[in-house]
Design a protein around this motif. Structure first.
Motif, PDB file in Angstrom:
ATOM      1  N   UNK A   1      18.789  28.057  20.904  1.00  0.00           N
ATOM      2  CA  UNK A   1      17.774  28.734  20.115  1.00  0.00           C
ATOM      3  C   UNK A   1      17.939  30.250  20.175  1.00  0.00           C
ATOM      4  N   UNK A   2      17.421  30.923  19.162  1.00  0.00           N
ATOM      5  CA  UNK A   2      17.519  32.370  19.054  1.00  0.00           C
ATOM      6  C   UNK A   2      16.406  33.014  19.879  1.00  0.00           C
ATOM      7  N   UNK A   3      16.759  34.030  20.645  1.00  0.00           N
ATOM      8  CA  UNK A   3      15.800  34.799  21.426  1.00  0.00           C
ATOM      9  C   UNK A   3      15.748  36.194  20.806  1.00  0.00           C
ATOM     10  N   UNK A   4      14.666  36.532  20.127  1.00  0.00           N
ATOM     11  CA  UNK A   4      14.593  37.807  19.419  1.00  0.00           C
ATOM     12  C   UNK A   4      13.156  38.323  19.405  1.00  0.00           C
ATOM     13  N   UNK A   5      12.971  39.464  18.774  1.00  0.00           N
ATOM     14  CA  UNK A   5      11.650  40.078  18.683  1.00  0.00           C
ATOM     15  C   UNK A   5      11.536  40.895  17.408  1.00  0.00           C
ATOM     16  N   UNK A   6      10.301  41.162  17.035  1.00  0.00           N
ATOM     17  CA  UNK A   6      10.011  42.077  15.941  1.00  0.00           C
ATOM     18  C   UNK A   6       9.736  43.428  16.584  1.00  0.00           C
ATOM     19  N   UNK A   7      10.361  44.477  16.051  1.00  0.00           N
ATOM     20  CA  UNK A   7      10.168  45.826  16.575  1.00  0.00           C
ATOM     21  C   UNK A   7       9.603  46.692  15.454  1.00  0.00           C
ATOM     22  N   UNK A   8       8.479  47.325  15.746  1.00  0.00           N
ATOM     23  CA  UNK A   8       7.825  48.231  14.800  1.00  0.00           C
ATOM     24  C   UNK A   8       7.810  49.590  15.471  1.00  0.00           C
TER      25      UNK A   8
ATOM     26  N   UNK B   1      16.003  41.378  14.721  1.00  0.00           N
ATOM     27  CA  UNK B   1      17.432  41.135  14.900  1.00  0.00           C
ATOM     28  C   UNK B   1      17.654  39.631  14.810  1.00  0.00           C
ATOM     29  N   UNK B   2      18.353  39.216  13.751  1.00  0.00           N
ATOM     30  CA  UNK B   2      18.596  37.804  13.503  1.00  0.00           C
ATOM     31  C   UNK B   2      19.843  37.683  12.644  1.00  0.00           C
TER      32      UNK B   2
END
Length: 149
Positions: free
Chosen positions: A53-60, A91-92
């Motif tokens: 699975x993808x480990x990511x985040x949204x960055x604002x 990041x995806x």
């Protein structure tokens, strides 16, 4: 082109928010107080050709909110456009995919703890990762009330 369907596959987890001063006289930016938000996503299967699975985040980041009290976010409702100075990304698919905030609403829960309700437009097509899509979520954000220099 593939559709990731973030609404079905991704879940926003508790995030954090920080405040920092920044100036750059070379581009005419006076000392300005900015806010930055990190919203991790629960690991999920993006259906893209990358380890799952993808480990990511949204960055604002680069949010210039212009608030008299920068920690008073209760009731704040913000949006963004591709033309403003804020930078929103996820990041995806081995790419930083830009996003636009359609709506981001803050509700104070406790000292430095806020519930946020957010709708993003994810521009996966910008890097030809997948189809563009909307992603709506509600989560909590913890504010670090110490302003970084």
């Amino acid at each position: 082109m593939l559709k990731i369907d973030m609404q079905t596959h991704a879940t926003a987890m508790k995030g954090n928010m920080e405040m920092y001063w920044f100036e750059n006289k070379h581009i005419g930016l006076e000392k300005t107080l900015f806010h930055r938000i990190h919203i991790p996503l629960k690991p999920f299967n993006s259906q893209l050709d990358e380890p799952q699975p993808v480990n990511t985040q949204i960055v604002i980041e680069w949010l210039d909110l212009g608030l008299e009290d920068p920690a008073n976010l209760d009731g704040l409702n913000i949006s963004s456009t591709p033309e403003d100075a804020s930078e929103i990304s996820i990041y995806l698919g081995q790419a930083h995919n830009p996003c636009d905030i359609k709506e981001l609403v803050f509700k104070k829960l406790d000292d430095n703890l806020f519930e946020i309700r957010c709708e993003l437009f994810l521009e996966f097509g910008f890097e030809r990762v997948a189809q563009n899509e909307h992603f709506s979520f509600t989560t909590e954000i913890e504010l670090d009330d110490k302003i970084k220099e």
